[in-house]
Write a protein that holds these residues in place. Structure first.
Motif, PDB file in Angstrom:
ATOM      1  N   UNK A  99     -18.344  33.763 -29.579  1.00 19.85           N
ATOM      2  CA  UNK A  99     -17.714  32.582 -28.994  1.00 19.85           C
ATOM      3  C   UNK A  99     -18.740  31.468 -28.799  1.00 19.85           C
ATOM      4  N   UNK A 100     -19.934  31.821 -28.330  1.00 24.32           N
ATOM      5  CA  UNK A 100     -20.986  30.819 -28.161  1.00 24.32           C
ATOM      6  C   UNK A 100     -21.481  30.317 -29.512  1.00 24.32           C
ATOM      7  N   UNK A 101     -21.676  31.239 -30.459  1.00 24.17           N
ATOM      8  CA  UNK A 101     -22.128  30.839 -31.790  1.00 24.17           C
ATOM      9  C   UNK A 101     -21.112  29.917 -32.455  1.00 24.17           C
ATOM     10  N   UNK A 102     -19.832  30.163 -32.202  1.00 20.32           N
ATOM     11  CA  UNK A 102     -18.788  29.336 -32.792  1.00 20.32           C
ATOM     12  C   UNK A 102     -18.773  27.914 -32.267  1.00 20.32           C
ATOM     13  N   UNK A 141     -23.550  29.291 -23.705  1.00 13.46           N
ATOM     14  CA  UNK A 141     -23.149  27.898 -23.597  1.00 13.46           C
ATOM     15  C   UNK A 141     -22.820  27.531 -22.160  1.00 13.46           C
ATOM     16  N   UNK A 142     -22.446  28.533 -21.349  1.00  9.13           N
ATOM     17  CA  UNK A 142     -22.037  28.268 -19.970  1.00  9.13           C
ATOM     18  C   UNK A 142     -22.692  29.257 -19.016  1.00  9.13           C
ATOM     19  N   UNK A 143     -22.892  28.820 -17.782  1.00 11.70           N
ATOM     20  CA  UNK A 143     -23.510  29.669 -16.762  1.00 11.70           C
ATOM     21  C   UNK A 143     -22.675  30.910 -16.495  1.00 11.70           C
ATOM     22  N   UNK A 144     -21.347  30.757 -16.479  1.00 11.00           N
ATOM     23  CA  UNK A 144     -20.479  31.889 -16.149  1.00 11.00           C
ATOM     24  C   UNK A 144     -20.606  33.005 -17.172  1.00 11.00           C
ATOM     25  N   UNK A 145     -20.786  32.644 -18.451  1.00  8.54           N
ATOM     26  CA  UNK A 145     -20.951  33.681 -19.467  1.00  8.54           C
ATOM     27  C   UNK A 145     -22.278  34.418 -19.270  1.00  8.54           C
ATOM     28  N   UNK A 146     -23.316  33.685 -18.942  1.00 12.57           N
ATOM     29  CA  UNK A 146     -24.611  34.314 -18.691  1.00 12.57           C
ATOM     30  C   UNK A 146     -24.533  35.253 -17.488  1.00 12.57           C
ATOM     31  N   UNK A 147     -23.804  34.829 -16.453  1.00 15.01           N
ATOM     32  CA  UNK A 147     -23.683  35.661 -15.252  1.00 15.01           C
ATOM     33  C   UNK A 147     -22.934  36.964 -15.554  1.00 15.01           C
ATOM     34  N   UNK A 148     -21.881  36.877 -16.372  1.00 14.14           N
ATOM     35  CA  UNK A 148     -21.147  38.091 -16.752  1.00 14.14           C
ATOM     36  C   UNK A 148     -22.021  38.982 -17.619  1.00 14.14           C
ATOM     37  N   UNK A 149     -22.811  38.401 -18.492  1.00 15.44           N
ATOM     38  CA  UNK A 149     -23.737  39.175 -19.329  1.00 15.44           C
ATOM     39  C   UNK A 149     -24.693  39.975 -18.449  1.00 15.44           C
TER      40      UNK A 149
END
Length: 206
Positions: free
Chosen positions: A33-36, A64-72
């Motif tokens: 999703x981020x690569x896209x 691309x977003x903080x929320x995705x990094x936090x879930x990672x």
């Protein structure tokens, strides 16, 4: 430690991109999703970075977003979930979709990710609900309304019974849970089981 990269896209592969920052190309692994969301070669790009340092390698993971990094980062706390699997999960589910799946305990949705079997999917939805907090996950289903989310969480019995009934009718657990939560948002947490099912079906039919 690298926390953010801003440069231009050099190339994008299936699981990583090379970001050129002042002539230095950084290999950044990311979800599909981020690569896209990255543009073609030469396009400006800025990614949040989670840096992992081992004896034999330094790996960069981009978001691309903080929320995705936090879930990672949260997923990495689950036994059996490494960086590759965490990105695989985030490739098939956006953060809000993952929150809904965890709130609904929908292990089938998580198991769609490559490298995630039924047992690991069950562990993810079970442990992540405890780690993320039930109220926060419930709020993701009802438009961020924490008060309603609290009511939903205290109505486990009828909520789960209604969700099970809708699942038996062929609906996915996540969408069934979301529909029932919306009925409670509109009609209150004291709504009866039959009303939950009937109005849940109406929500699903929209």
């Amino acid at each position: 430690m690298i926390g953010k990269l801003t440069g231009v896209v050099d190339s994008v592969a299936s699981d990583a991109a090379i970001i050129d920052v002042n002539g230095v190309g950084y290999i950044v692994h990311a979800s599909s999703k981020t690569l896209g969301r990255l543009g073609s070669r030469g396009t400006a790009a800025s990614l949040l970075i989670d840096t992992h340092v081992r004896e034999d390698a330094i790996s960069l993971y981009g978001f691309a977003e903080t929320v995705e990094r936090d879930w990672f980062r949260a997923l990495l706390n689950i036994q059996g979930v490494g960086a590759k699997v965490a990105l695989s999960i985030l490739s098939v589910m956006a953060p809000d979709e993952l929150a809904r799946a965890i709130a609904a305990q929908d292990k089938a949705a998580v198991a769609r990710a490559n490298g995630v079997g039924p047992k690991l999917a069950q562990r993810v939805v079970s442990e992540m609900k405890d780690k993320a907090g039930g109220i926060g996950l419930g709020a993701a289903l009802v438009g961020g309304d924490v008060a309603v989310a609290a009511a939903v969480e205290t109505a486990d019995g009828p909520l789960n019974d209604a969700v099970s009934a809708l699942v038996n009718l062929g609906y996915r657990r996540t969408e069934a849970y979301s529909a029932v939560a919306k009925v409670m948002q509109k009609q209150g947490a004291n709504v009866g089981l039959n009303e939950l099912i009937v109005h849940g079906l109406k929500e699903l039919a929209q």
